[in-house]
Scaffold this active site. Structure first.
Site, PDB file in Angstrom:
ATOM      1  CB  CYS A 147     -16.477   4.714  37.357  1.00  0.00           C
ATOM      2  SG  CYS A 147     -16.350   6.487  37.205  1.00  0.00           S
TER       3      CYS A 147
ATOM      4  CB  CYS B 224     -16.690  -3.173  39.742  1.00  0.00           C
ATOM      5  SG  CYS B 224     -15.458  -3.593  40.974  1.00  0.00           S
TER       6      CYS B 224
END
Length: 175
Positions: free
Chosen positions: A57, A59
């Site tokens: 997922c 950043c």
């Protein structure tokens, strides 16, 4: 049928997520794949057990893995390091989440158990927007407070050779 567990296929291509697994293995993590593996790790570990719920997922995951690796260069680290992968091994992830009730499911996230009991929790919301260095600073504080094992997890010369994916968003295809 009622009471029968439904098998769910991994959400992502197995080969595509392997490099994300490898990033953690390179710094001393064990990869757990089943709920029984999780129970065994929690039950057998003397001292502190650090569990990372790995993720593709965006950043947060892109900062989480290098941040954890950097924190493991500290002078004090958890006794044992294990990881489960969200969207891949559902039962293992669900078991870790059941052991830290009171916190909503999130990935990536990190849990520190001490003597089999929850000692610290780092939720995704506490990772998002942080650099790996900032996250490492937060983890070092947790390690200093709860852990006794001398660090680092790998020699600094090996750590310097590591290359972590620093990406925002995910191009990993869903199955």
């Amino acid at each position: 049928m009622l009471g029968q567990k439904i098998h769910r296929a991994p959400m992502y291509d197995i080969e595509a997520v392997q490099p994300m697994r490898d990033e953690l293995m390179a710094v001393g993590f064990e990869d757990l794949r089943t709920s029984q593996d999780v129970d065994k790790a929690v039950g057998e570990t003397q001292g502190t057990l650090f569990v990372m719920i790995n993720s593709v997922c965006g950043c947060a995951a892109g900062s989480a893995r290098p941040g954890v690796a950097l924190a493991l260069q500290h002078t004090v680290i958890p006794d044992r390091l294990v990881t489960v992968f969200a969207g891949m091994e559902y039962d293992a992830v669900e078991r870790v989440r059941a052991l830290h009730t009171g916190y909503p499911p999130s990935s990536p996230s990190m849990v520190l158990f001490k003597g089999g009991k929850l000692a610290a929790m780092v939720e995704r919301r506490m990772i998002e927007g942080k650099t790996p260095e900032q996250l490492a600073g937060d983890l070092v504080q947790i390690f200093t407070r709860h852990c006794l094992r001398p660090g680092p997890s790998i020699p600094a010369s090996e750590f310097a050779k590591l290359d972590f994916a620093q990406v925002c968003g995910s191009s990993i295809p869903r199955n």
